[in-house]
Design an enzyme around this catalytic site. Structure first.
Site, mmCIF file in Angstrom:
data_model
loop_
_atom_site.group_PDB
_atom_site.id
_atom_site.type_symbol
_atom_site.label_atom_id
_atom_site.label_comp_id
_atom_site.label_asym_id
_atom_site.label_seq_id
_atom_site.Cartn_x
_atom_site.Cartn_y
_atom_site.Cartn_z
ATOM 1 C CE1 TYR A 123 -27.769 9.293 -28.245
ATOM 2 C CE2 TYR A 123 -27.524 11.567 -28.981
ATOM 3 C CZ TYR A 123 -27.345 10.589 -28.017
ATOM 4 O OH TYR A 123 -26.750 10.915 -26.825
ATOM 5 C CG PHE B 290 -42.489 15.142 -3.367
ATOM 6 C CD1 PHE B 290 -43.567 14.394 -2.936
ATOM 7 C CD2 PHE B 290 -41.567 14.540 -4.215
ATOM 8 C CE1 PHE B 290 -43.734 13.075 -3.331
ATOM 9 C CE2 PHE B 290 -41.723 13.218 -4.624
ATOM 10 C CZ PHE B 290 -42.819 12.482 -4.184
ATOM 11 C CB THR B 291 -39.447 12.310 -0.790
ATOM 12 O OG1 THR B 291 -40.086 11.939 -2.014
ATOM 13 C CG2 THR B 291 -40.381 11.955 0.364
ATOM 14 C CG ASP C 176 -43.798 18.912 -7.909
ATOM 15 O OD1 ASP C 176 -44.264 18.315 -8.902
ATOM 16 O OD2 ASP C 176 -43.264 18.329 -6.957
HETATM 17 C C1 LIG Z 1 -43.601 11.738 -8.137
HETATM 18 C C2 LIG Z 1 -43.359 13.104 -7.722
HETATM 19 C C3 LIG Z 1 -42.150 13.748 -8.000
HETATM 20 C C4 LIG Z 1 -40.937 13.044 -8.616
HETATM 21 O O1 LIG Z 1 -41.204 12.482 -9.837
HETATM 22 P P1 LIG Z 1 -40.539 11.090 -10.326
HETATM 23 O O2 LIG Z 1 -41.060 10.920 -11.716
HETATM 24 O O3 LIG Z 1 -40.998 10.026 -9.385
HETATM 25 O O4 LIG Z 1 -39.063 11.256 -10.283
HETATM 26 C C5 LIG Z 1 -42.025 15.075 -7.627
HETATM 27 N N1 LIG Z 1 -43.030 15.728 -7.017
HETATM 28 C C6 LIG Z 1 -44.197 15.132 -6.710
HETATM 29 C C7 LIG Z 1 -45.260 15.918 -6.025
HETATM 30 C C8 LIG Z 1 -44.402 13.810 -7.054
HETATM 31 O O5 LIG Z 1 -45.556 13.232 -6.720
#
Ligand SMILES: *Cc1c(COP(=O)(O)O)cnc(C)c1O
Length: 460
Positions: free
Chosen positions: A75, A127-128, A218
């Site tokens: 853990y 990004f979303t 990112d």
């Molecule tokens: C996939 C992605 C994310 C988020 O990552 P997850 O592992 O899907 O939560 C953030 N930024 C970019 C540019 C991505 O392609």
């Protein structure tokens, strides 16, 4: 032929295969109706070639699988965590690491810690999940990417760059105190997998340092970004991807990472940060949402596979074959005059749905339509990256109308062969030849968050 002109080929051979179902046109039609014309709602068994995403779809190496047997599932204080921490320090150069279940887990922690309500977070295109976490923490996102990024025909080599003029204007307008950090994506997924140059990262560092603003990267595809710098930026041709990656990271203060992309695993992520205070807070908050700070939602074996995946991901030969395969597909489409985003991106080929379907308005979802028709034709699954993905403005409730209306053919790492790319290109070309027949879609169900995942449509 010069040695440098010869073909890319994979630096690996196949040891295990995974059979895929050969699907029929009738099956595609039935599955598409059941899925409400949303490729996210298709069952993977109904897909022949799955180019939905490069996220978590990587094939692991024998060395990574061997590492899965070395999981220390304690853990607390798993040795796999310390291996992962050391590996990230060595290859990315950040001081402190907080593991998370995937990228958005890291985005959540970072946003909650660094953002105050009323703040502004600039970024080189949204990004979303990243933007949603910024907004949920009370910030407004401001796009500061260079204008070329919004033009699919512009051939500039670094269309992911931050426009420093836009950045300076924003600092003057809202004041540096309201900007907790700049979110620097490398490469820029939503712009078509376009890279950021080293010169741009360096200049952004100088500008933000003057104002005490941090740069949070990112880093999902920062290794692919490093490869593009090696290929395109003067002065970097003789440096390794590994060296370039480390220099790039040195101009930032930390990163969020989705292990499902560059790091060659199926699940996992992390937050990296140099600042001691932010790290302390993140290490505390992670136990609320993800798990203890030495596993953050991952099993020990997952952390081991990711540490090994990082080592493999920065190899020049790997990157040449990875990006080479994407370029192979893209170049076949360019030769057939299919409209795609240029230059070809690092992880995907992006079809320009506006150019496919000038007869459709954006409210008729041209990219969603194209993704559906592609699946129908040959069972190739792609993803909409247009108005559906862009969602609604949280304040006005109106659709965001992004300039780009794209369909992404995303190539999983080390999974498909050149023949799969040939079949994909033939199908795209066929759908392009039939482009005048498309009539668009109507949205009949819209979920509140990240609607592109679960929205449903009908043919108009
Ligand atoms: C996939 C992605 C994310 C988020 O990552 P997850 O592992 O899907 O939560 C953030 N930024 C970019 C540019 C991505 O392609």
């Amino acid at each position: 032929m010069g040695r440098d002109k010869r073909s890319w080929a994979e630096p690996w051979k196949v040891k295990v295969v995974e059979p895929i179902k050969m699907t029929t046109l009738a099956e595609h039609r039935r599955a598409l109706t059941e899925a409400g014309y949303n490729t996210f709602l298709l069952r993977s068994e109904d897909v022949y070639i799955d180019l939905l995403t490069d996220s978590g779809t990587n094939a692991m190496s024998d060395w990574q699988w061997a590492g899965m047997m070395m999981g220390d599932e304690a853990y607390a204080g798993s040795r796999n965590f310390y291996n992962l921490e050391n590996t990230i320090r060595e290859y990315y150069g950040f001081r402190h690491i907080v593991p998370t279940h995937q990228g958005r887990g890291a985005e959540h922690l970072l946003s909650q810690i660094m953002i105050k309500p009323g703040d502004v977070v600039p970024g080189n295109m949204y990004f979303t999940t990243t933007r949603l976490h910024q907004e949920l923490a009370g910030a407004t996102f401001v796009d500061v990417i260079v204008d070329e990024a919004h033009n699919p025909c512009d051939e500039s080599p670094f269309k992911g760059n931050v426009d420093l003029g836009k950045m300076e204007d924003l600092i003057v307008k809202v004041g540096a105190k309201k900007i907790p950090y700049v979110c620097l994506a490398a490469t820029v997924n939503m712009a078509g997998g376009q890279p950021v140059s080293m010169a741009n990262a360096k200049a952004l560092r100088e500008l933000t340092a003057k104002h005490g603003i941090k740069i949070m990267m990112d880093a999902t595809r920062a290794v692919e970004n490093a490869y593009f710098i090696q290929q395109r930026e003067p002065g970097y041709a003789d440096k390794t991807v590994r060296e370039i990656l480390k220099e790039f990271c040195s101009y930032t203060d930390g990163c969020t990472m989705s292990g499902k992309k560059d790091p060659l695993v199926n699940i996992g992520g992390w937050l990296a940060i140099n600042d001691e205070t932010i790290f302390e807070e993140a290490r505390n908050l992670v136990v609320v949402y993800e798990g203890l700070h030495t596993y953050g939602g991952m099993a020990g074996r997952d952390m081991e596979a990711m540490a090994r995946g990082i080592v493999e991901s920065v190899q020049d030969d790997h990157m040449r074959a990875r990006v080479g395969q994407v370029e192979y597909l893209g170049n076949m489409l360019i030769e057939a005059d299919v409209p795609i985003v240029r230059p070809i991106g690092g992880h995907a080929v992006y079809l320009d749905a506006r150019a496919f379907y000038p007869q459709l308005t954006q409210d008729q979802f041209p990219a969603q339509t194209l993704a559906a028709l592609l699946y129908e034709d040959a069972g190739v699954r792609a993803m909409e990256r247009g108005i559906v993905s862009a969602g609604r403005d949280p304040k006005t409730g109106k659709h965001h109308y992004p300039k780009l209306e794209l369909v992404r053919l995303t190539i999983p790492r080390r999974v498909y062969t050149q023949a799969h790319m040939d079949v994909t290109a033939e199908s795209v070309i066929e759908v392009y030849e039939n482009r005048k027949k498309a009539t668009g879609l109507k949205m009949i169900y819209e979920p509140k968050y990240l609607r592109f995942f679960q929205a449903r449509f009908e043919v108009i």
